[in-house]
Design an enzyme around this catalytic site. Structure first.
Site, PDB file in Angstrom:
ATOM      1  N   LEU A 131       0.855  -1.182   0.000  1.00  0.00           N
ATOM      2  CA  LEU A 131       0.000   0.000   0.000  1.00  0.00           C
ATOM      3  C   LEU A 131       0.890   1.231   0.000  1.00  0.00           C
ATOM      4  CD1 LEU A 131      -2.944  -0.510   2.556  1.00  0.00           C
ATOM      5  CD2 LEU A 131      -3.072  -0.355   0.075  1.00  0.00           C
ATOM      6  N   ASP A 132       0.594   2.195  -0.885  1.00  0.00           N
ATOM      7  CA  ASP A 132       1.349   3.445  -0.888  1.00  0.00           C
ATOM      8  C   ASP A 132       1.210   4.135   0.467  1.00  0.00           C
ATOM      9  OD1 ASP A 132       2.102   3.067  -3.504  1.00  0.00           O
ATOM     10  OD2 ASP A 132       0.506   4.310  -4.342  1.00  0.00           O
ATOM     11  N   PRO A 133       2.202   4.923   0.855  1.00  0.00           N
ATOM     12  CA  PRO A 133       2.149   5.595   2.169  1.00  0.00           C
ATOM     13  C   PRO A 133       0.883   6.412   2.397  1.00  0.00           C
ATOM     14  CG  PRO A 133       4.349   5.783   1.246  1.00  0.00           C
ATOM     15  CD  PRO A 133       3.491   5.156   0.178  1.00  0.00           C
TER      16      PRO A 133
END
Length: 297
Positions: free
Chosen positions: A38-40
């Site tokens: 998951l992207d930040p």
């Protein structure tokens, strides 16, 4: 030793690797891995496999993912979200109708060929795309085939008369490797209007949903009660046909031997002492090992 899956509700601002590192320190276990980065800036379901469950990671990737999020018409960036550099703006003089947006979404369902955003972790010749972007090095982005099972509007559309933008909420169910940011950008292309994703939450992955999810704080407060935050390995195979083995059958399975079963399903979960010990698949007239989980306790 702990064996199972933590369905983590990842906070925004953390990387997926940060979460794995934190759990390693909390649980004093090194055999940990996540299933699906998951992207930040994205929050929500991040399944993390522990112990024997790390053998499931490839299978976990194969299950669909589901997201809810928000997009905005009138703005486009190079990252397809609000973290990137603005590439285009255009006033939304006439707000889109639900029918117009839904029609564009329908054209973006099914099997698609996607180009990942330049600010993504896809590797090209040993370097990640975002590294090329940061160094202003031109690179051809590889296309990938994905499948979008569902892309639909949720909630009411919101039009900002002052800034001439329009926001919409959406829900998406898709295969692994799908960039939701790209789907928002592509919707703008369909409607001939710049579009950008403004927020995203993953609500399901690897067969688990947000209702199963726990926070890092929940885990830290209940370290001595793993039943409160650890999904058993068997839960991942809840949709498999399950066969309870006799002692003689289990002795054969322990040695990886083929067994005969009076069933027709392609794959079967083999259980002994109330724990799944192996996944066998049909090969000819026999069932043979597909995945061994002998240390699942």
């Amino acid at each position: 030793m702990l064996n199972g899956i933590v369905v983590l509700n990842k906070d925004r601002g953390m990387t997926s690797s940060d979460c794995v590192y934190k759990l390693r320190k909390l649980l004093h276990i090194r055999k940990i891995g996540h299933a699906g980065t998951l992207d930040p800036e994205v929050n929500g379901v991040l399944p993390i496999a522990i112990g024997q469950a790390t053998k499931l990671i490839e299978l976990m990737h194969q299950k669909p993912k589901a997201y809810i999020g928000t997009g905005r018409f009138g703005l486009a960036t190079d990252s397809y979200d609000l973290d990137g550099h603005v590439l285009a703006t255009k006033a939304v003089e006439q707000p889109f109708t639900r029918e117009e947006i839904s029609s564009g979404m329908d054209r973006l369902t099914g099997e698609l060929e996607q180009v990942p955003p330049i600010y993504s972790a896809v590797r090209v010749n040993g370097m990640r795309l975002y590294e090329y972007a940061r160094k202003n090095i031109p690179v051809e982005r590889p296309k990938r085939k994905v499948e979008v099972f569902n892309y639909q509007l949720t909630n009411e559309l919101r039009y900002d008369k002052e800034h001439k933008t329009q926001e919409f909420d959406f829900a998406i169910k898709c295969s692994k490797g799908t960039y939701v940011r790209s789907l928002v950008n592509d919707l703008g292309t369909q409607l001939e209007m710049p579009a950008v994703m403004t927020s995203l939450t993953r609500i399901a992955s690897s067969g688990f949903n947000i209702n199963h999810a726990v926070s890092l704080a929940d885990i830290e407060e209940n370290l001595d009660q793993p039943e409160k935050w650890l999904q058993p390995i068997d839960e991942f195979f809840s949709d498999y046909q399950t066969i309870d083995l006799s002692q003689d059958q289990f002795n054969r399975v322990k040695n990886g031997a083929a067994i005969k079963l009076n069933i027709t399903t392609e794959k079967v979960a083999l259980r002994f002492n109330n724990k799944i010990k192996a996944i066998y698949k049909k090969v000819g007239q026999d069932y043979r090992p597909d995945l061994m989980l002998l240390n699942n306790e």
